[in-house]
Motif scaffolding. Sequence first.
Motif, PDB file in Angstrom:
ATOM      1  N   VAL A 187       0.853  -1.159   0.042  1.00 62.15           N
ATOM      2  CA  VAL A 187      -0.031   0.111   0.004  1.00 62.15           C
ATOM      3  C   VAL A 187       0.860   1.211   0.113  1.00 62.15           C
ATOM      4  CG1 VAL A 187      -1.774   1.385   1.300  1.00 62.15           C
ATOM      5  CG2 VAL A 187      -1.799  -1.289   1.353  1.00 62.15           C
ATOM      6  N   LEU A 188       0.784   2.084  -1.005  1.00 63.21           N
ATOM      7  CA  LEU A 188       1.491   3.419  -1.032  1.00 63.21           C
ATOM      8  C   LEU A 188       0.612   4.515  -0.651  1.00 63.21           C
ATOM      9  CD1 LEU A 188       3.995   5.118  -2.081  1.00 63.21           C
ATOM     10  CD2 LEU A 188       2.935   4.836  -4.293  1.00 63.21           C
ATOM     11  N   ILE A 189       0.999   5.323   0.248  1.00 64.63           N
ATOM     12  CA  ILE A 189       0.389   6.563   0.712  1.00 64.63           C
ATOM     13  C   ILE A 189       1.318   7.660  -0.014  1.00 64.63           C
ATOM     14  CG2 ILE A 189      -0.624   7.983   2.472  1.00 64.63           C
ATOM     15  CD1 ILE A 189      -1.653   5.234   2.372  1.00 64.63           C
TER      16      ILE A 189
ATOM     17  N   GLU B  16       0.156  -2.264  -5.242  1.00 61.58           N
ATOM     18  CA  GLU B  16      -0.872  -2.861  -5.505  1.00 61.58           C
ATOM     19  C   GLU B  16      -2.038  -1.481  -5.388  1.00 61.58           C
ATOM     20  OE1 GLU B  16      -2.275  -6.399  -3.255  1.00 61.58           O
ATOM     21  OE2 GLU B  16      -0.091  -6.437  -3.135  1.00 61.58           O
ATOM     22  N   GLN B  17      -1.869  -0.746  -4.504  1.00 59.78           N
ATOM     23  CA  GLN B  17      -2.785   0.638  -4.475  1.00 59.78           C
ATOM     24  C   GLN B  17      -2.172   1.583  -3.722  1.00 59.78           C
ATOM     25  OE1 GLN B  17      -6.362  -0.656  -2.469  1.00 59.78           O
ATOM     26  NE2 GLN B  17      -5.264  -1.647  -0.563  1.00 59.78           N
TER      27      GLN B  17
ATOM     28  N   GLU C 209      -1.574   6.635 -14.403  1.00 59.89           N
ATOM     29  CA  GLU C 209      -2.008   6.074 -15.862  1.00 59.89           C
ATOM     30  C   GLU C 209      -0.706   5.534 -16.582  1.00 59.89           C
ATOM     31  OE1 GLU C 209      -3.674   9.369 -17.852  1.00 59.89           O
ATOM     32  OE2 GLU C 209      -5.736   9.022 -17.299  1.00 59.89           O
ATOM     33  N   GLN C 210       0.449   6.275 -16.377  1.00 62.88           N
ATOM     34  CA  GLN C 210       1.934   6.038 -16.889  1.00 62.88           C
ATOM     35  C   GLN C 210       2.331   4.574 -16.139  1.00 62.88           C
ATOM     36  OE1 GLN C 210       4.494   9.393 -16.347  1.00 62.88           O
ATOM     37  NE2 GLN C 210       3.344  10.420 -17.603  1.00 62.88           N
ATOM     38  N   ALA C 211       2.089   4.650 -14.821  1.00 62.78           N
ATOM     39  CA  ALA C 211       2.624   3.125 -14.192  1.00 62.78           C
ATOM     40  C   ALA C 211       1.551   2.106 -14.354  1.00 62.78           C
ATOM     41  CB  ALA C 211       2.311   3.777 -12.529  1.00 62.78           C
ATOM     42  N   GLN C 212       0.372   2.290 -14.796  1.00 63.11           N
ATOM     43  CA  GLN C 212      -0.293   1.164 -15.115  1.00 63.11           C
ATOM     44  C   GLN C 212      -0.141   0.453 -16.220  1.00 63.11           C
ATOM     45  OE1 GLN C 212      -4.284   3.438 -14.618  1.00 63.11           O
ATOM     46  NE2 GLN C 212      -4.779   2.698 -12.645  1.00 63.11           N
ATOM     47  N   VAL C 213       0.829   1.207 -17.254  1.00 63.25           N
ATOM     48  CA  VAL C 213       1.161   0.518 -18.404  1.00 63.25           C
ATOM     49  C   VAL C 213       2.203  -0.622 -18.069  1.00 63.25           C
ATOM     50  CG1 VAL C 213       2.564   0.522 -20.483  1.00 63.25           C
ATOM     51  CG2 VAL C 213       0.860   2.610 -19.668  1.00 63.25           C
ATOM     52  N   LEU C 214       2.939  -0.408 -17.119  1.00 63.79           N
ATOM     53  CA  LEU C 214       3.760  -1.447 -16.266  1.00 63.79           C
ATOM     54  C   LEU C 214       3.167  -2.273 -15.269  1.00 63.79           C
ATOM     55  CD1 LEU C 214       7.233   0.685 -16.402  1.00 63.79           C
ATOM     56  CD2 LEU C 214       6.459  -1.250 -17.925  1.00 63.79           C
ATOM     57  N   ASN C 215       2.311  -1.878 -14.540  1.00 59.76           N
ATOM     58  CA  ASN C 215       1.855  -2.147 -13.472  1.00 59.76           C
ATOM     59  C   ASN C 215       0.011  -2.404 -13.211  1.00 59.76           C
ATOM     60  OD1 ASN C 215       1.092  -3.155 -10.737  1.00 59.76           O
ATOM     61  ND2 ASN C 215       1.639  -1.362  -9.814  1.00 59.76           N
ATOM     62  N   PRO C 216      -0.579  -3.007 -14.347  1.00 58.99           N
ATOM     63  CA  PRO C 216      -1.849  -3.128 -14.690  1.00 58.99           C
ATOM     64  C   PRO C 216      -2.475  -3.288 -13.424  1.00 58.99           C
ATOM     65  CG  PRO C 216      -1.002  -4.931 -15.530  1.00 58.99           C
ATOM     66  CD  PRO C 216       0.160  -4.379 -15.088  1.00 58.99           C
ATOM     67  N   ARG C 217      -1.980  -3.908 -12.279  1.00 59.46           N
ATOM     68  CA  ARG C 217      -2.900  -4.370 -11.105  1.00 59.46           C
ATOM     69  C   ARG C 217      -3.171  -2.816 -10.063  1.00 59.46           C
ATOM     70  NH1 ARG C 217       1.056  -7.365  -6.699  1.00 59.46           N
ATOM     71  NH2 ARG C 217       2.562  -5.939  -6.834  1.00 59.46           N
ATOM     72  N   LEU C 218      -2.232  -2.045 -10.782  1.00 60.38           N
ATOM     73  CA  LEU C 218      -2.469  -0.756  -9.582  1.00 60.38           C
ATOM     74  C   LEU C 218      -4.025   0.043  -9.612  1.00 60.38           C
ATOM     75  CD1 LEU C 218      -1.412   1.786  -8.282  1.00 60.38           C
ATOM     76  CD2 LEU C 218      -0.664   2.662 -10.166  1.00 60.38           C
ATOM     77  N   ARG C 219      -4.285   0.480  -8.544  1.00 60.91           N
ATOM     78  CA  ARG C 219      -5.419   1.095  -8.262  1.00 60.91           C
ATOM     79  C   ARG C 219      -5.280   2.315  -7.549  1.00 60.91           C
ATOM     80  NH1 ARG C 219      -9.567  -2.545  -5.322  1.00 60.91           N
ATOM     81  NH2 ARG C 219      -7.683  -3.196  -4.235  1.00 60.91           N
ATOM     82  N   ALA C 220      -5.933   3.525  -7.836  1.00 58.01           N
ATOM     83  CA  ALA C 220      -5.551   4.757  -7.428  1.00 58.01           C
ATOM     84  C   ALA C 220      -6.725   5.331  -6.486  1.00 58.01           C
ATOM     85  CB  ALA C 220      -5.098   5.588  -8.306  1.00 58.01           C
ATOM     86  N   PHE C 221      -6.649   5.836  -5.312  1.00 57.85           N
ATOM     87  CA  PHE C 221      -7.952   6.318  -4.540  1.00 57.85           C
ATOM     88  C   PHE C 221      -7.458   7.537  -3.931  1.00 57.85           C
ATOM     89  CE2 PHE C 221      -7.978   1.670  -4.465  1.00 57.85           C
ATOM     90  CZ  PHE C 221      -9.302   1.367  -4.834  1.00 57.85           C
ATOM     91  N   VAL C 222      -8.275   8.575  -3.858  1.00 54.09           N
ATOM     92  CA  VAL C 222      -8.218   9.737  -3.270  1.00 54.09           C
ATOM     93  C   VAL C 222      -8.849   9.638  -1.783  1.00 54.09           C
ATOM     94  CG1 VAL C 222      -8.834  12.074  -3.104  1.00 54.09           C
ATOM     95  CG2 VAL C 222      -7.735  10.999  -5.394  1.00 54.09           C
TER      96      VAL C 222
END
Length: 215
Positions: free
Chosen positions: A3-5, A103-104, A127-140
């Motif tokens: 998990v990334l903050i 992952e998120q 969006e750029q990271a999702q090209v290499l990491n399609p599982r990435l989900r981003a939340f605010v």
Amino acid sequence: MIVLIGGEKGGTGKTTLATNLAQMRAARGHDVLLVDTDKQESASSWASLRAEEGIDPTITAVQKLGKNITRDLLDLAKRYDDLVIDAGGRDSFELRAALVATEQIFIPVQASQFDVWTLGNMAELVEQAQVLNPRLRAFVVLNRASPNPSVSEAKEAESLLDDFPALTFCGVTLRDRIAFRKASSAGQGVEELHPKDPKAIDEITQLYEIVFNEK
């Protein structure tokens, strides 16, 4: 789970959220690692203070900087149940590298139109990271909103997120409460602070349940 903050804007409470999530995860029996990718070392300092004060559970923290972060994070994820990453408030190599591994990402913004407008660049990074990491989900997550119920800044900020399809509002708003600052300065999570602030605990618990998909 990784998990990334993170986010491009400073002063939005990233370290406070990361340290509270790490403390809550450890308190619930998970082997969690707090990863500090910020040169200011705020998360590392919090963990060190916690160790000096003998507060249980102990939170293991490491600092990771430089070109090997993506590889290091993926390696560390094999050795811990969860990684909680605190990224500095700027567009950095560390932030970009962490996006490829995580992952998120939860992006805290203060509930004001100015802060929400800064999400444009973060949406592009995601969006750029999702090209290499399609599982990435981003939340605010809306953070440090006014505790005054008559102030509608949180609802206004939430409506502006429609402009960023790569980002999703996680549904949680944390208010600007002194309990978060007191806990951080003592090496604690807000649920450990005495006297307790039930509203602050309820808000961070809501975020914890969303992040780790627990009820």
